[in-house]
Motif scaffolding. Structure first.
Motif, PDB file in Angstrom:
ATOM      1  N   SER A  67      32.381  33.278  38.862  1.00 20.96           N
ATOM      2  CA  SER A  67      33.398  32.905  39.854  1.00 20.96           C
ATOM      3  C   SER A  67      34.730  33.600  39.573  1.00 20.96           C
ATOM      4  CB  SER A  67      33.587  31.384  39.879  1.00 20.96           C
ATOM      5  OG  SER A  67      33.985  30.897  38.612  1.00 20.96           O
ATOM      6  N   SER A  68      35.077  33.756  38.308  1.00 21.93           N
ATOM      7  CA  SER A  68      36.313  34.455  37.956  1.00 21.93           C
ATOM      8  C   SER A  68      36.234  35.932  38.320  1.00 21.93           C
ATOM      9  CB  SER A  68      36.594  34.308  36.454  1.00 21.93           C
ATOM     10  OG  SER A  68      36.834  32.959  36.121  1.00 21.93           O
ATOM     11  N   CYS A  69      35.047  36.538  38.155  1.00 24.22           N
ATOM     12  CA  CYS A  69      34.863  37.940  38.545  1.00 24.22           C
ATOM     13  C   CYS A  69      35.075  38.119  40.042  1.00 24.22           C
ATOM     14  CB  CYS A  69      33.458  38.417  38.166  1.00 24.22           C
ATOM     15  SG  CYS A  69      33.258  38.801  36.432  1.00 24.22           S
ATOM     16  N   ALA A  70      34.501  37.221  40.828  1.00 22.24           N
ATOM     17  CA  ALA A  70      34.656  37.309  42.279  1.00 22.24           C
ATOM     18  C   ALA A  70      36.126  37.186  42.675  1.00 22.24           C
ATOM     19  CB  ALA A  70      33.828  36.225  42.958  1.00 22.24           C
ATOM     20  N   ALA A  71      36.834  36.240  42.052  1.00 19.76           N
ATOM     21  CA  ALA A  71      38.261  36.068  42.355  1.00 19.76           C
ATOM     22  C   ALA A  71      39.070  37.287  41.915  1.00 19.76           C
ATOM     23  CB  ALA A  71      38.787  34.805  41.668  1.00 19.76           C
ATOM     24  N   ALA A  72      38.708  37.868  40.759  1.00 13.95           N
ATOM     25  CA  ALA A  72      39.428  39.046  40.259  1.00 13.95           C
ATOM     26  C   ALA A  72      39.267  40.240  41.192  1.00 13.95           C
ATOM     27  CB  ALA A  72      38.934  39.404  38.860  1.00 13.95           C
ATOM     28  N   CYS A  73      38.087  40.404  41.769  1.00 14.60           N
ATOM     29  CA  CYS A  73      37.865  41.515  42.705  1.00 14.60           C
ATOM     30  C   CYS A  73      38.764  41.391  43.927  1.00 14.60           C
ATOM     31  CB  CYS A  73      36.400  41.547  43.139  1.00 14.60           C
ATOM     32  SG  CYS A  73      35.262  42.093  41.834  1.00 14.60           S
ATOM     33  N   LEU A  74      39.033  40.172  44.364  1.00 13.92           N
ATOM     34  CA  LEU A  74      39.862  39.955  45.546  1.00 13.92           C
ATOM     35  C   LEU A  74      41.352  40.105  45.251  1.00 13.92           C
ATOM     36  CD1 LEU A  74      37.998  36.856  47.088  1.00 13.92           C
ATOM     37  CD2 LEU A  74      37.883  39.237  47.852  1.00 13.92           C
ATOM     38  N   THR A  75      41.752  39.861  44.012  1.00 11.62           N
ATOM     39  CA  THR A  75      43.187  39.862  43.681  1.00 11.62           C
ATOM     40  C   THR A  75      43.579  41.018  42.755  1.00 11.62           C
ATOM     41  OG1 THR A  75      42.785  38.376  41.795  1.00 11.62           O
ATOM     42  CG2 THR A  75      43.307  37.353  43.916  1.00 11.62           C
ATOM     43  N   HIS A  76      42.688  41.966  42.529  1.00  8.17           N
ATOM     44  CA  HIS A  76      42.963  43.052  41.575  1.00  8.17           C
ATOM     45  C   HIS A  76      44.211  43.875  41.911  1.00  8.17           C
ATOM     46  CE1 HIS A  76      41.935  45.833  38.349  1.00  8.17           C
ATOM     47  NE2 HIS A  76      42.220  46.828  39.177  1.00  8.17           N
ATOM     48  N   PRO A  77      44.466  44.237  43.183  1.00  5.58           N
ATOM     49  CA  PRO A  77      45.690  45.012  43.464  1.00  5.58           C
ATOM     50  C   PRO A  77      46.966  44.334  42.971  1.00  5.58           C
ATOM     51  CG  PRO A  77      44.212  45.089  45.349  1.00  5.58           C
ATOM     52  CD  PRO A  77      43.627  44.083  44.397  1.00  5.58           C
ATOM     53  N   LEU A  78      47.061  43.027  43.090  1.00  8.79           N
ATOM     54  CA  LEU A  78      48.240  42.311  42.601  1.00  8.79           C
ATOM     55  C   LEU A  78      48.337  42.398  41.084  1.00  8.79           C
ATOM     56  CD1 LEU A  78      48.166  39.148  44.886  1.00  8.79           C
ATOM     57  CD2 LEU A  78      49.890  40.952  44.907  1.00  8.79           C
ATOM     58  N   ASP A  79      47.184  42.329  40.420  1.00  8.34           N
ATOM     59  CA  ASP A  79      47.175  42.428  38.961  1.00  8.34           C
ATOM     60  C   ASP A  79      47.625  43.824  38.528  1.00  8.34           C
ATOM     61  OD1 ASP A  79      46.641  41.314  36.372  1.00  8.34           O
ATOM     62  OD2 ASP A  79      44.818  42.517  36.284  1.00  8.34           O
ATOM     63  N   LEU A  80      47.191  44.852  39.256  1.00  6.24           N
ATOM     64  CA  LEU A  80      47.579  46.221  38.929  1.00  6.24           C
ATOM     65  C   LEU A  80      49.085  46.417  39.071  1.00  6.24           C
ATOM     66  CD1 LEU A  80      45.875  49.532  39.587  1.00  6.24           C
ATOM     67  CD2 LEU A  80      48.091  49.212  40.701  1.00  6.24           C
ATOM     68  N   ILE A  81      49.647  45.928  40.163  1.00  4.89           N
ATOM     69  CA  ILE A  81      51.097  46.058  40.371  1.00  4.89           C
ATOM     70  C   ILE A  81      51.853  45.293  39.295  1.00  4.89           C
ATOM     71  CG2 ILE A  81      53.000  45.572  41.943  1.00  4.89           C
ATOM     72  CD1 ILE A  81      51.177  47.921  42.748  1.00  4.89           C
ATOM     73  N   LYS A  82      51.329  44.132  38.901  1.00  6.19           N
ATOM     74  CA  LYS A  82      51.965  43.354  37.837  1.00  6.19           C
ATOM     75  C   LYS A  82      52.029  44.159  36.543  1.00  6.19           C
ATOM     76  CE  LYS A  82      49.628  40.683  35.299  1.00  6.19           C
ATOM     77  NZ  LYS A  82      48.775  39.627  34.690  1.00  6.19           N
ATOM     78  N   VAL A  83      50.921  44.799  36.189  1.00  3.20           N
ATOM     79  CA  VAL A  83      50.877  45.606  34.967  1.00  3.20           C
ATOM     80  C   VAL A  83      51.849  46.769  35.051  1.00  3.20           C
ATOM     81  CG1 VAL A  83      49.437  47.162  33.589  1.00  3.20           C
ATOM     82  CG2 VAL A  83      48.528  44.964  34.335  1.00  3.20           C
ATOM     83  N   HIS A  84      51.943  47.431  36.212  1.00  2.00           N
ATOM     84  CA  HIS A  84      52.873  48.552  36.385  1.00  2.00           C
ATOM     85  C   HIS A  84      54.313  48.092  36.187  1.00  2.00           C
ATOM     86  CE1 HIS A  84      50.344  51.805  38.562  1.00  2.00           C
ATOM     87  NE2 HIS A  84      49.608  51.114  37.716  1.00  2.00           N
ATOM     88  N   LEU A  85      54.636  46.939  36.713  1.00  2.00           N
ATOM     89  CA  LEU A  85      56.001  46.426  36.563  1.00  2.00           C
ATOM     90  C   LEU A  85      56.286  46.048  35.112  1.00  2.00           C
ATOM     91  CD1 LEU A  85      56.232  44.207  39.773  1.00  2.00           C
ATOM     92  CD2 LEU A  85      57.413  46.370  39.369  1.00  2.00           C
ATOM     93  N   GLN A  86      55.297  45.467  34.438  1.00  2.00           N
ATOM     94  CA  GLN A  86      55.498  45.023  33.064  1.00  2.00           C
ATOM     95  C   GLN A  86      55.616  46.186  32.089  1.00  2.00           C
ATOM     96  OE1 GLN A  86      52.105  42.443  32.559  1.00  2.00           O
ATOM     97  NE2 GLN A  86      53.246  40.614  33.112  1.00  2.00           N
ATOM     98  N   THR A  87      54.968  47.306  32.400  1.00  3.12           N
ATOM     99  CA  THR A  87      54.977  48.440  31.470  1.00  3.12           C
ATOM    100  C   THR A  87      56.083  49.446  31.767  1.00  3.12           C
ATOM    101  OG1 THR A  87      53.269  49.519  32.844  1.00  3.12           O
ATOM    102  CG2 THR A  87      52.517  48.273  30.920  1.00  3.12           C
TER     103      THR A  87
END
Length: 287
Positions: free
Chosen positions: A15-35
């Protein structure tokens, strides 16, 4: 008599994998901002820059590592918590005491954070590659390629870089999200007698889980230090990162907070709705 559906140990990871696939772009932008070494771009500006440079598919860079992280970190914490909880509930013919849920959730989150550290490290690097010049990119083909290359080129110690912070954050998030809010909220909803174990109850309980997880935003600096130490080789230790980041001001400790908070809502709701739907396929125990 009432039917009580229990989870398979691997349902939380799926279930976490399915949710991660749907929200991955937000996670990517978060990492870009943090780094970012300095806060140069905000969420929308960073998204536009990524799409202009690399195209829309770049928003899904590192997806294989993100899925691997969920199948290690999330699978472990859900498997530990739900397996032990279900066994204890059957043994004592009733729900576990609240304090035991908190301790179990913390242990599951800490263990999951440790196990998921290698995949998280590769995930950050693959996502961060998009904004680097071509000559500085690592160009991992996929998560397994990344893990093998880190092991061969930098040693086994680097594979677990940031494990302390990742484990601590995992414990806090699991207590706030899994134990205190979702599980307890669902239990209270059902105990009140006005709701049944259906998708509406799952949605409302997951919204309460979002509220609990939002309180864990206080540990955002732990997330920032983990991402930076996994993406940049110049930080020798947590203390070194702390002193360098402090020079940029207090806001630097909360880089990526907006996309992290925005991602948290759909990711949490999708995770628990998918989990409960999978539970419908699980074993039925009559109590």
């Amino acid at each position: 008599m009432r039917e009580n559906r229990i989870s398979r140990w691997y349902f939380g990871g799926i279930s976490s994998c399915a949710a991660a696939c749907l929200t991955h772009p937000l996670d990517l932008i978060k990492v870009h901002l943090q780094t970012q070494q300095e806060v140069r771009a905000r969420m929308i500006g960073m998204t536009i820059n990524v799409v202009r440079r690399e195209g829309y598919l770049a928003l899904y860079s590192g997806l294989s590592a993100s899925v691997c992280r969920q199948m290690t970190y999330s699978l472990s914490r859900f498997a530990i918590y739900e397996t032990v909880r279900d066994n204890m509930n059957r043994k004592h013919k009733g729900p576990m005491p609240f304090y035991q849920k908190v301790l179990l959730g913390a242990f599951g989150g800490f263990t999951g954070g440790l196990i998921g550290t290698p995949a998280d490290m590769v995930n950050v690097r693959m996502q961060n590659d998009v904004k680097l010049p071509a000559e500085l990119r690592r160009n991992y083909a996929h998560v397994l390629d990344g893990l093998l290359r880190v092991w061969k080129e930098e040693g086994i110690k680097k594979v677990f870089s940031g494990a302390t912070m990742a484990s601590t954050r995992g414990a806090l998030v699991s207590v706030g999200q899994v134990t205190v809010c979702y599980d307890q909220s669902k239990q209270l909803f059902l105990a009140a007698g006005y709701m049944t174990d259906n998708i509406l109850t799952h949605f409302l309980a997951s919204v309460f889980a979002v509220r609990g997880a939002c309180a864990i935003i206080l540990c955002q600096p732990l997330d920032v230090v983990t991402r930076l130490m996994n993406s940049k080789v110049e930080y020798r230790s947590v203390f070194h990162w702390l002193t360098e980041t402090a020079k940029l001001g207090p806001k630097a400790f909360y880089k990526g907070l907006v996309p992290a908070a925005i991602r948290l809502v759909p990711h949490t709701v999708f995770t628990y709705i998918f989990l409960e739907q999978l539970r419908q396929l699980g074993q039925v125990v009559v109590t």
